[in-house]
Motif scaffolding. Structure first.
Motif, PDB file in Angstrom:
ATOM      1  N   ASP A  24      -0.077 -30.948 -36.781  1.00  0.00           N
ATOM      2  CA  ASP A  24       1.064 -31.764 -36.708  1.00  0.00           C
ATOM      3  C   ASP A  24       1.483 -33.158 -37.562  1.00  0.00           C
ATOM      4  OD1 ASP A  24       2.352 -29.260 -34.789  1.00  0.00           O
ATOM      5  OD2 ASP A  24       1.695 -30.920 -33.230  1.00  0.00           O
ATOM      6  N   ALA A  25       0.274 -33.877 -37.350  1.00  0.00           N
ATOM      7  CA  ALA A  25       0.444 -34.926 -38.589  1.00  0.00           C
ATOM      8  C   ALA A  25       0.333 -35.240 -39.380  1.00  0.00           C
ATOM      9  CB  ALA A  25      -1.321 -34.989 -38.074  1.00  0.00           C
ATOM     10  N   TYR A  26       0.335 -33.868 -40.242  1.00  0.00           N
ATOM     11  CA  TYR A  26       0.221 -33.653 -41.217  1.00  0.00           C
ATOM     12  C   TYR A  26       1.368 -32.892 -42.097  1.00  0.00           C
ATOM     13  CZ  TYR A  26      -4.290 -36.125 -42.392  1.00  0.00           C
ATOM     14  OH  TYR A  26      -5.073 -37.351 -42.745  1.00  0.00           O
ATOM     15  N   GLY A  27       2.296 -32.203 -41.123  1.00  0.00           N
ATOM     16  CA  GLY A  27       3.456 -31.614 -41.040  1.00  0.00           C
ATOM     17  C   GLY A  27       2.967 -30.642 -41.661  1.00  0.00           C
ATOM     18  N   ALA A  28       2.145 -30.194 -41.155  1.00  0.00           N
ATOM     19  CA  ALA A  28       1.523 -28.446 -42.444  1.00  0.00           C
ATOM     20  C   ALA A  28       2.181 -27.092 -41.347  1.00  0.00           C
ATOM     21  CB  ALA A  28       0.582 -28.074 -42.410  1.00  0.00           C
ATOM     22  N   ILE A  29       2.348 -25.876 -42.123  1.00  0.00           N
ATOM     23  CA  ILE A  29       2.978 -25.631 -41.194  1.00  0.00           C
ATOM     24  C   ILE A  29       1.632 -24.522 -40.489  1.00  0.00           C
ATOM     25  CG2 ILE A  29       4.091 -22.744 -41.539  1.00  0.00           C
ATOM     26  CD1 ILE A  29       5.622 -23.787 -44.294  1.00  0.00           C
ATOM     27  N   CYS A 340     -10.642 -25.957 -43.771  1.00  0.00           N
ATOM     28  CA  CYS A 340      -9.168 -25.863 -42.876  1.00  0.00           C
ATOM     29  C   CYS A 340      -8.311 -26.629 -42.795  1.00  0.00           C
ATOM     30  CB  CYS A 340      -9.558 -25.121 -41.525  1.00  0.00           C
ATOM     31  SG  CYS A 340      -9.835 -23.403 -41.630  1.00  0.00           S
ATOM     32  N   GLU A 341      -9.299 -28.678 -42.304  1.00  0.00           N
ATOM     33  CA  GLU A 341      -8.451 -29.716 -42.801  1.00  0.00           C
ATOM     34  C   GLU A 341      -8.311 -30.219 -43.725  1.00  0.00           C
ATOM     35  OE1 GLU A 341     -11.850 -32.002 -40.967  1.00  0.00           O
ATOM     36  OE2 GLU A 341     -11.250 -31.477 -38.684  1.00  0.00           O
ATOM     37  N   TRP A 342      -9.083 -29.200 -45.345  1.00  0.00           N
ATOM     38  CA  TRP A 342      -8.394 -29.715 -46.097  1.00  0.00           C
ATOM     39  C   TRP A 342      -7.171 -28.880 -46.632  1.00  0.00           C
ATOM     40  CZ3 TRP A 342      -7.446 -25.919 -50.073  1.00  0.00           C
ATOM     41  CH2 TRP A 342      -6.949 -26.646 -51.462  1.00  0.00           C
ATOM     42  N   MET A 343      -7.046 -27.735 -45.815  1.00  0.00           N
ATOM     43  CA  MET A 343      -6.044 -27.038 -46.667  1.00  0.00           C
ATOM     44  C   MET A 343      -4.628 -27.353 -45.582  1.00  0.00           C
ATOM     45  SD  MET A 343      -6.136 -22.579 -46.307  1.00  0.00           S
ATOM     46  CE  MET A 343      -5.374 -22.211 -44.558  1.00  0.00           C
ATOM     47  N   ILE A 344      -5.097 -28.236 -45.016  1.00  0.00           N
ATOM     48  CA  ILE A 344      -3.738 -28.608 -44.095  1.00  0.00           C
ATOM     49  C   ILE A 344      -3.186 -29.954 -44.670  1.00  0.00           C
ATOM     50  CG2 ILE A 344      -2.864 -30.224 -41.559  1.00  0.00           C
ATOM     51  CD1 ILE A 344      -4.919 -28.319 -39.778  1.00  0.00           C
ATOM     52  N   LYS A 345      -3.880 -30.934 -45.237  1.00  0.00           N
ATOM     53  CA  LYS A 345      -3.800 -31.466 -45.880  1.00  0.00           C
ATOM     54  C   LYS A 345      -3.593 -31.215 -47.299  1.00  0.00           C
ATOM     55  CE  LYS A 345      -7.383 -34.270 -43.789  1.00  0.00           C
ATOM     56  NZ  LYS A 345      -8.679 -35.052 -43.547  1.00  0.00           N
ATOM     57  N   LYS A 346      -3.671 -30.422 -48.129  1.00  0.00           N
ATOM     58  CA  LYS A 346      -3.339 -30.039 -49.821  1.00  0.00           C
ATOM     59  C   LYS A 346      -2.873 -29.149 -49.282  1.00  0.00           C
ATOM     60  CE  LYS A 346      -5.913 -33.330 -50.593  1.00  0.00           C
ATOM     61  NZ  LYS A 346      -5.679 -35.542 -51.728  1.00  0.00           N
ATOM     62  N   ILE A 347      -3.181 -28.165 -48.690  1.00  0.00           N
ATOM     63  CA  ILE A 347      -1.890 -26.913 -48.905  1.00  0.00           C
ATOM     64  C   ILE A 347      -1.017 -26.689 -47.940  1.00  0.00           C
ATOM     65  CG2 ILE A 347      -2.678 -23.818 -48.987  1.00  0.00           C
ATOM     66  CD1 ILE A 347      -4.041 -25.774 -51.439  1.00  0.00           C
ATOM     67  N   GLY A 348      -1.026 -27.356 -47.200  1.00  0.00           N
ATOM     68  CA  GLY A 348       0.306 -27.589 -45.896  1.00  0.00           C
ATOM     69  C   GLY A 348       0.225 -26.547 -44.806  1.00  0.00           C
ATOM     70  N   GLU A 379       7.719 -19.018 -46.770  1.00  0.00           N
ATOM     71  CA  GLU A 379       6.745 -20.377 -47.057  1.00  0.00           C
ATOM     72  C   GLU A 379       5.448 -20.508 -47.487  1.00  0.00           C
ATOM     73  OE1 GLU A 379       6.531 -24.400 -49.189  1.00  0.00           O
ATOM     74  OE2 GLU A 379       8.628 -22.760 -48.751  1.00  0.00           O
ATOM     75  N   VAL A 380       4.599 -19.854 -46.204  1.00  0.00           N
ATOM     76  CA  VAL A 380       3.579 -20.384 -46.206  1.00  0.00           C
ATOM     77  C   VAL A 380       2.366 -19.639 -47.225  1.00  0.00           C
ATOM     78  CG1 VAL A 380       1.504 -18.856 -45.050  1.00  0.00           C
ATOM     79  CG2 VAL A 380       2.883 -20.085 -43.583  1.00  0.00           C
ATOM     80  N   LEU A 381       3.381 -18.270 -47.839  1.00  0.00           N
ATOM     81  CA  LEU A 381       2.671 -17.626 -48.593  1.00  0.00           C
ATOM     82  C   LEU A 381       2.880 -18.431 -50.147  1.00  0.00           C
ATOM     83  CD1 LEU A 381       4.027 -14.273 -47.295  1.00  0.00           C
ATOM     84  CD2 LEU A 381       1.868 -15.108 -47.748  1.00  0.00           C
ATOM     85  N   ASN A 382       3.835 -18.753 -50.474  1.00  0.00           N
ATOM     86  CA  ASN A 382       4.259 -19.569 -51.633  1.00  0.00           C
ATOM     87  C   ASN A 382       2.803 -20.341 -52.299  1.00  0.00           C
ATOM     88  OD1 ASN A 382       5.862 -17.427 -52.468  1.00  0.00           O
ATOM     89  ND2 ASN A 382       8.214 -19.239 -51.277  1.00  0.00           N
ATOM     90  N   ARG A 383       2.880 -20.893 -50.422  1.00  0.00           N
ATOM     91  CA  ARG A 383       2.243 -22.584 -50.409  1.00  0.00           C
ATOM     92  C   ARG A 383       0.374 -21.831 -50.451  1.00  0.00           C
ATOM     93  NH1 ARG A 383       3.733 -26.574 -45.837  1.00  0.00           N
ATOM     94  NH2 ARG A 383       6.005 -26.386 -46.278  1.00  0.00           N
ATOM     95  N   LEU A 384      -0.611 -20.245 -50.276  1.00  0.00           N
ATOM     96  CA  LEU A 384      -1.640 -19.603 -49.994  1.00  0.00           C
ATOM     97  C   LEU A 384      -1.615 -19.723 -52.075  1.00  0.00           C
ATOM     98  CD1 LEU A 384      -1.846 -17.745 -46.886  1.00  0.00           C
ATOM     99  CD2 LEU A 384      -2.888 -20.347 -47.444  1.00  0.00           C
ATOM    100  N   GLU A 385      -0.525 -19.946 -52.208  1.00  0.00           N
ATOM    101  CA  GLU A 385      -0.693 -19.398 -54.198  1.00  0.00           C
ATOM    102  C   GLU A 385      -1.690 -20.690 -54.658  1.00  0.00           C
ATOM    103  OE1 GLU A 385       2.567 -17.934 -56.415  1.00  0.00           O
ATOM    104  OE2 GLU A 385       3.506 -16.227 -54.356  1.00  0.00           O
ATOM    105  N   LYS A 386      -0.986 -21.361 -53.914  1.00  0.00           N
ATOM    106  CA  LYS A 386      -1.947 -22.524 -55.092  1.00  0.00           C
ATOM    107  C   LYS A 386      -3.759 -22.087 -54.610  1.00  0.00           C
ATOM    108  CE  LYS A 386       1.788 -25.915 -53.342  1.00  0.00           C
ATOM    109  NZ  LYS A 386       2.469 -27.048 -52.386  1.00  0.00           N
ATOM    110  N   LEU A 387      -3.914 -21.613 -53.580  1.00  0.00           N
ATOM    111  CA  LEU A 387      -5.250 -21.601 -53.316  1.00  0.00           C
ATOM    112  C   LEU A 387      -6.125 -20.792 -54.845  1.00  0.00           C
ATOM    113  CD1 LEU A 387      -5.410 -20.240 -49.859  1.00  0.00           C
ATOM    114  CD2 LEU A 387      -6.855 -22.534 -51.032  1.00  0.00           C
ATOM    115  N   VAL A 388      -5.373 -20.061 -55.131  1.00  0.00           N
ATOM    116  CA  VAL A 388      -6.284 -19.309 -56.137  1.00  0.00           C
ATOM    117  C   VAL A 388      -5.516 -19.692 -57.574  1.00  0.00           C
ATOM    118  CG1 VAL A 388      -4.543 -16.996 -57.179  1.00  0.00           C
ATOM    119  CG2 VAL A 388      -5.217 -16.449 -54.884  1.00  0.00           C
TER     120      VAL A 388
END
Length: 390
Positions: A24-29, A340-348, A379-388
């Motif tokens: 919630d603090a970072y506006g992630a999904i 997980c904390e990094w993923m919230i901040k950088k991947i959303g 939208e989640v899956l589009n953001r997770l593509e950034k991981l790859v």
């Protein structure tokens, strides 16, 4: 300041709920805390709208409104082929969370041992400790999360008061087979122990898997305390309506515990929820179809992206393997919590670190859920593509 309780130092706050706060603090999904983003059935909402003006609005008797207890008794009785007495064998609680806490406090004495499978829903360990009992852990072994029968039997030999069985399992998505349930039940009978079942996800199961009620197995009713909730089945997690069903002597004592914990669950919500509990089988088939489509879509997209994961037999949780990421230089030495904390901040996208569910030193899994609309999942899956791409 006087000394605080030592037992509270034996567990942390809920990691699941903590991840929601960070999300919630970072506006992630938020795919960490398992609640849907769609409305409850219209029939339930219409009933609540009417009750808002007509009542009732005051306390029910402590163990729940008669209408809801009767509906639950009929529904569960049909499932286990047994007549359930709504006055003597059903207790309505403030969510499945209170139901489990109430069950533990009803049967546990200080120093008792309670078995839980690992990985486990994080509340179980805290419930056991708060009840003055001691947890004994039995591993569920990946990739199918089966248990070793000998290890379980050895655990039962440690003067065990009860075993907790989450079926379908959170976080693994495992559905226990009838043979597995019968084996667990046989050990409970042999060692004069209770089986406390958490059946919150009983209607979110994917073919060909089937839900087996421990209370419906031969000779098991008197040794089984069924905990469940209306939250997931009817998409009303914020209504906090759970329940216990079990033998009269257990419920007689559980009612006393519940009375001094919360008095009663919210009266208007109990009455409105009766509509859902009385739905016919067609509702549950539609629910299964909807979640099957979500699971298949989410898992296929993860496959297409190239992210390793489990495919649940039940529930709406997926465990994603992050081993490859943790082996990279930029994540070297990180824990799953840091990832997980990094993923919230950088991947959303918010997930739950798997280590919060395991007694064993597991650091390579994170839990995601797919109880979201198709647009949000896309939208989640589009953001997770950034991981790859990393």
């Amino acid at each position: 300041m006087p000394r605080l309780s030592d037992r509270v130092d034996l567990f942390t706050d809920s990691v699941i709920r903590r991840m929601t706060r960070i999300s919630d603090a970072y506006g992630a999904i938020n795919l960490s805390q398992g609640f849907p983003d769609f409305d409850p059935p219209k029939e339930i909402l219409d009933a609540l709208a009417n009750i808002t003006y007509t009542g009732p609005h005051q306390y029910t008797i402590t163990y729940g409104s008669y209408n809801l207890r009767s509906a639950l008794a009929r529904k569960h009785g049909k499932a286990i082929n047994r007549t359930i007495d709504p006055d003597k064998e059903v207790l309505v609680t403030c969510g499945g969370t209170e139901a489990m806490m109430c069950a533990m406090m009803t049967i546990c004495n200080p120093g008792d041992n309670v078995i839980i499978f690992s990985p486990f829903y994080e509340n179980y360990m805290a419930d056991i400790i708060l009840s003055g009992a001691n947890p004994i852990y039995v591993p569920l072994n990946p990739p199918d999360f089966s248990f070793d029968k000998q290890v379980l039997e050895d655990a039962f030999k440690q003067n065990v008061k009860a075993i907790v069985v989450c079926n379908p399992s959170n976080p693994t998505g495992k559905v226990f087979t009838k043979e597995e349930m019968e084996f667990i039940g046989s050990l409970a009978l042999k060692h004069d122990a209770f089986v406390i079942t958490d059946e919150v996800y009983e209607h979110i199961i994917y073919e060909p898997y089937q839900h087996v009620h421990m209370a419906g197995l031969q000779d098991m009713y008197d040794n089984t305390i069924t905990c469940s909730s209306l939250s997931k089945t009817y998409s009303i997690t914020g209504w906090r309506l759970g329940y216990l069903i079990g033998p009269e002597k257990v419920m007689e004592n559980a009612k006393k515990v519940h009375d001094f914990l919360t008095i009663c669950a919210p009266t208007p919500l109990q009455e409105a929820a009766c509509i859902g509990v009385n739905f016919d089988d067609s509702y549950y088939k539609k629910l299964q179809k909807m979640y099957t489509e979500k699971r298949d879509y989410f898992c296929k997209r993860l496959d297409d992206i190239g992210l390793k994961h489990t495919t649940p037999q039940g529930t709406y949780f997926v465990m994603m393997d992050i081993s490859e990421f943790l082996s990279m230089d930029i994540f070297k030495g990180w824990t799953d919590l840091q990832f997980c904390e990094w993923m919230i901040k950088k991947i959303g996208v918010a997930a739950v670190p798997g280590s919060s569910f395991f007694r064993e030193p597991v650091n390579n899994l994170i839990r995601l859920h797919f109880a979201r609309s198709r647009d949000i999942l896309d939208e989640v899956l589009n953001r997770l593509e950034k991981l790859v791409k990393i």
